[in-house]
Design a protein around this motif. Structure first.
Motif, PDB file in Angstrom:
ATOM      1  N   ARG A   1       0.832  -1.209   0.000  1.00 10.08           N
ATOM      2  CA  ARG A   1       0.000   0.000   0.000  1.00 10.08           C
ATOM      3  C   ARG A   1       0.865   1.257   0.000  1.00 10.08           C
ATOM      4  NH1 ARG A   1      -3.223  -3.472   3.218  1.00 10.08           N
ATOM      5  NH2 ARG A   1      -2.178  -2.797   5.137  1.00 10.08           N
ATOM      6  N   ALA A   2       1.990   1.187   0.663  1.00  7.44           N
ATOM      7  CA  ALA A   2       2.912   2.327   0.663  1.00  7.44           C
ATOM      8  C   ALA A   2       3.505   2.539  -0.731  1.00  7.44           C
ATOM      9  CB  ALA A   2       4.026   2.101   1.688  1.00  7.44           C
ATOM     10  N   THR A   3       3.842   1.446  -1.398  1.00  5.99           N
ATOM     11  CA  THR A   3       4.363   1.543  -2.766  1.00  5.99           C
ATOM     12  C   THR A   3       3.324   2.165  -3.697  1.00  5.99           C
ATOM     13  OG1 THR A   3       5.789  -0.401  -2.450  1.00  5.99           O
ATOM     14  CG2 THR A   3       5.238   0.222  -4.727  1.00  5.99           C
TER      15      THR A   3
ATOM     16  N   ALA B   1       0.831   4.173  -2.859  1.00  7.78           N
ATOM     17  CA  ALA B   1       0.673   5.593  -2.537  1.00  7.78           C
ATOM     18  C   ALA B   1       1.827   6.408  -3.094  1.00  7.78           C
ATOM     19  CB  ALA B   1       0.572   5.773  -1.025  1.00  7.78           C
ATOM     20  N   ARG B   2       3.057   5.844  -3.030  1.00 11.91           N
ATOM     21  CA  ARG B   2       4.223   6.560  -3.538  1.00 11.91           C
ATOM     22  C   ARG B   2       4.139   6.727  -5.063  1.00 11.91           C
ATOM     23  NH1 ARG B   2       7.496   3.600  -1.309  1.00 11.91           N
ATOM     24  NH2 ARG B   2       8.109   2.219  -3.018  1.00 11.91           N
ATOM     25  N   GLN B   3       3.702   5.671  -5.745  1.00 11.11           N
ATOM     26  CA  GLN B   3       3.586   5.758  -7.203  1.00 11.11           C
ATOM     27  C   GLN B   3       2.513   6.769  -7.615  1.00 11.11           C
ATOM     28  OE1 GLN B   3       2.947   1.835  -8.810  1.00 11.11           O
ATOM     29  NE2 GLN B   3       5.115   1.266  -8.647  1.00 11.11           N
TER      30      GLN B   3
ATOM     31  N   ALA C   1       1.524   9.355  -5.905  1.00 11.56           N
ATOM     32  CA  ALA C   1       2.058  10.692  -5.629  1.00 11.56           C
ATOM     33  C   ALA C   1       3.036  11.120  -6.715  1.00 11.56           C
ATOM     34  CB  ALA C   1       2.748  10.698  -4.261  1.00 11.56           C
ATOM     35  N   ASP C   2       3.827  10.164  -7.198  1.00 10.55           N
ATOM     36  CA  ASP C   2       4.761  10.467  -8.280  1.00 10.55           C
ATOM     37  C   ASP C   2       4.004  10.903  -9.541  1.00 10.55           C
ATOM     38  OD1 ASP C   2       6.929  10.669  -9.927  1.00 10.55           O
ATOM     39  OD2 ASP C   2       7.389   8.535 -10.004  1.00 10.55           O
TER      40      ASP C   2
ATOM     41  N   TYR D   1      -6.995   3.202  -7.464  1.00 11.81           N
ATOM     42  CA  TYR D   1      -6.873   4.652  -7.392  1.00 11.81           C
ATOM     43  C   TYR D   1      -7.448   5.250  -8.674  1.00 11.81           C
ATOM     44  CZ  TYR D   1      -3.770   5.047  -3.306  1.00 11.81           C
ATOM     45  OH  TYR D   1      -3.240   5.040  -2.029  1.00 11.81           O
TER      46      TYR D   1
END
Length: 701
Positions: free
Chosen positions: A88-90, A92-94, A96-97, A121
């Motif tokens: 889930r962190a990965t 969210a990071r993608q 955001a990128d 998403y």
């Protein structure tokens, strides 16, 4: 040889070269425009949608909003055993990128599935606007960022990704479609002519006609705004090579005959054109008139198909009646090597398959007619087995990333909306519209989006799955509720609404266009054949072929090809093409039958002679046309495969069953009545015997 005859021969020799020069000049003028056709070809939803539908209005309003049309995507993160905190962190990071790279219309919010295996998403950006290249670049950029990580599956779906994948298929049609069509026609022409040179001539002329059609189509778009899509452009190429090769087969066949009777190629070509040009002109005119009836359609893609198809047929006609004769005359008899038709020679007599077929139809015409009608009727029953309407995710032959994402969403979010419904409301009524939408029983959520030009965009999520019965009911009830009171003037669109409008409009277009096509073709045939019965016979025959071809499609689309749906436009487009092209061949047969009758042949003999003399050429032409449309079955979109299959099967049925057996047997059974009420329907009166004639009156005085 006198000076006058020498001058005449010199002029005749110059005519073909003048025609070749004119064609070089025409191509020089058309060339810059032909190369621009791809630039005005568009495959956005608005280019296919019905002109008057809600979803079309939504798409047009989106174009006027700041940033233009919104590109909506869904990023799908999935792991069979369940997503971990690191996954889930990965994700969210993608996301955001992506948000840092592209201006998004709203901050993305992750929606986890109940079983914890999937996280989606929704992402939307208006930066690409209506530019398809920018849209595709945006989708590719998102896909570059959202890659698999640590064994987690990452897919990009949504309307924007589906459109990009469809655009990639349409963009790849031009080269492969052209090369495959050329290869198929080349093989057939080599088999038909058995000559190392002759097959190249009609093929090269067809290529010139295709280039000309591209330039003319671009001009139509610039002058009248004609819709040009990947589908219509591909079909235009098919028609140029298919119909053009058919006309070439007829002309070359007649030219070969005349070369045995006439010494000079120029004179032989004049005789050949005089003999076959009327039938070719009549048949091409009928096809063009049938295709132009599509202008009465409300569906943009169907309405644009009419002029494009007509351009293809007419460009093929002009090339085959001017450029082809010029090239053949310049090359002379040697173009037929090794089977050169020598002046004064007789063609080698061979047992004709079509003579045998005609004899069987002539012996028991009623039996053949009834048997054929029963067979066509039985095949038509298969149409009841056609799969339901084609969904967007089922429209690809292979499974691109966007479809894989939609399949993952369907499994992870059963019975839940994963594709937004777009509502466009007048800004001064947007608040009332948003409140009405949020209280609607089929809606899971709604959020306002962009505003501008007097409109506000509202993104709606339905409780039902995309294109399910529940979501369809929600869209229809939303349209009813928002079209009255304080929310009047709002439009409901989006991918699922577009599919509903496509189905409804295709049903409307069938009711409008089909009668127009039938009446137009019937009137043209009546004028050409000077009869009522013969035109009715031909029209009934081609309608029966259409039903049987659809029936065969129903027997193979689902069980054999594995297709999950049928394109809503298949019925209308296949009807127009099969009626127009089927009548095309009917004109060749009936024209020769009428010619034999005018020369004094009895009705049965005229019908059998017409079949014997034209059957081989019509069979060759039918094989070429069926093969060219069959090329579409090798393309990557289900709607193209279905259209190509039904038309190819219909042409083969028409060529080898209806035209050879049923029309011939019906003509034999009806005898002179087939030409009613024309003068050929009347029995010729025998001359009065001399002994019964009154004696001449002699004046006395």
């Amino acid at each position: 040889m006198g000076p006058g005859e020498t001058t005449t021969r010199t002029r005749r020799r110059a005519v073909p070269w003048v025609l070749l020069g004119l064609w070089v000049a025409v191509l020089a003028v058309v060339g810059p425009f032909a190369s621009k056709l791809a630039d005005v070809q568009h495959d956005r939803a608005v280019d296919y949608l019905p002109a008057s539908a809600d979803s079309t209005q939504v798409a047009k309003i989106e174009d006027r909003l700041p940033g233009g049309e919104s590109t909506e995507l869904v990023l799908v993160y999935h792991r069979d055993g369940g997503l971990s905190a690191a996954d889930r962190a990965t994700a969210a990071r993608q996301v955001a990128d992506i948000a840092g790279r592209e201006p998004l219309t709203a901050p993305p919010k992750g929606v986890p599935s109940r079983d914890g295996t999937t996280l989606m998403y929704p992402v939307a950006s208006s930066a690409p606007g209506t530019d398809e290249k920018k849209r595709d670049a945006f989708v590719d950029d998102v896909r570059d960022v959202a890659r698999s990580a640590n064994g987690m599956d990452v897919e990009v779906g949504g309307p924007g990704a589906l459109a990009t994948d469809a655009s990639e298929v349409y963009g790849s049609l031009g080269g492969p479609l052209l090369y495959t069509t050329v290869a198929v026609v080349a093989v057939l022409l080599i088999l038909i002519y058995r000559s190392p040179l002759l097959w190249l001539v009609p093929l090269a002329v067809a290529g010139v006609a295709d280039y000309l059609s591209m330039g003319v189509a671009y001009g139509l778009h610039q002058a009248f705004g004609t819709t040009i899509s990947g589908q219509s452009s591909g079909v235009m190429t098919i028609l140029v090579f298919g119909a053009g090769t058919d006309y070439a087969l007829l002309l070359i066949s007649r030219y070969r005959e005349e070369l045995r009777r006439v010494e000079r190629p120029y004179d032989a070509m004049r005789q050949a054109l005089r003999g076959c040009a009327p039938a070719v002109l009549a048949s091409s005119g009928t096809v063009a008139a049938g295709l132009l009836c599509l202008l009465a359609a409300d569906l943009n893609s169907s309405r644009g198909m009419g002029p494009m198809g007509t351009v293809g047929v007419l460009c093929a006609l002009v090339a085959m009646l001017t450029l082809l004769p010029a090239v053949l005359v310049v090359l002379g008899r040697r173009v037929f090597w090794p089977l050169v038709p020598a002046f004064g020679s007789e063609p080698r007599q061979r047992r004709s398959l079509f003579a045998a077929m005609g004899s069987s139809a002539g012996r028991r015409p009623l039996t053949v007619l009834v048997g054929g009608a029963v067979l066509l009727g039985a095949l038509a029953v298969g149409a009841l087995n056609l799969p339901g309407s084609l969904k967007q995710e089922d429209s690809f032959v292979d499974t691109p990333d966007s479809v894989a994402a939609m399949e993952t969403l369907a499994r992870a979010y059963p019975g839940q909306g994963t594709q937004p419904i777009t509502v466009m409301a007048p800004t001064d009524r947007a608040g009332a519209a948003l409140a009405e939408i949020r209280h609607h029983r089929g809606v899971a959520g709604a959020d306002p989006g962009r505003s501008g030009k007097g409109w506000t965009e509202i993104s709606v999520t339905a409780k039902g799955a995309p294109q399910s019965a529940a979501e369809t009911a929600t869209i229809k009830s939303l349209r009813e509720d928002l079209d009255r009171g304080e929310t009047e003037g709002s439009y409901v669109g989006g991918p699922s609404a577009q599919q509903i409008d496509l189905q409804d409009t295709n049903a409307r277009d069938r009711l409008v266009v089909v009668p127009i096509v039938l009446v137009s073709v019937l009137l043209i045939l009546i004028a050409l054949l000077r009869s009522l019965v013969a035109p009715l016979l031909l029209v009934v025959a081609v309608v029966a072929v259409w039903g049987a071809a659809l029936g065969i499609g129903g027997l193979v689309f689902g069980p054999l090809f594995g297709f999950e749906g049928t394109d809503p436009g298949l019925g209308l487009l296949s009807f127009v093409f099969l009626v127009a092209l089927g009548v095309d061949y009917g004109i060749f047969l009936m024209h020769r039958m009428r010619e034999e009758s005018l020369n004094g042949s009895e009705p049965a003999a005229a019908a059998l002679t017409a079949l014997r003399t034209t059957g081989g050429v019509i069979a060759s032409a039918g094989l070429v046309l069926a093969a060219t449309f069959a090329v579409l079955t090798n393309m990557g979109l289900v709607q193209l495969v279905e259209l190509g299959f039904v038309i190819a099967v219909g042409v083969l049925l028409d060529t080898f069953l209806v035209r050879t057996y049923l029309v011939t047997s019906a003509s034999v059974a009806l005898r002179r009545k087939v030409w009613w009420p024309g003068r050929l329907a009347r029995e010729p009166q025998p001359p009065e015997p001399p002994e019964t004639r009154p004696a001449p009156t002699v004046a006395v005085g």
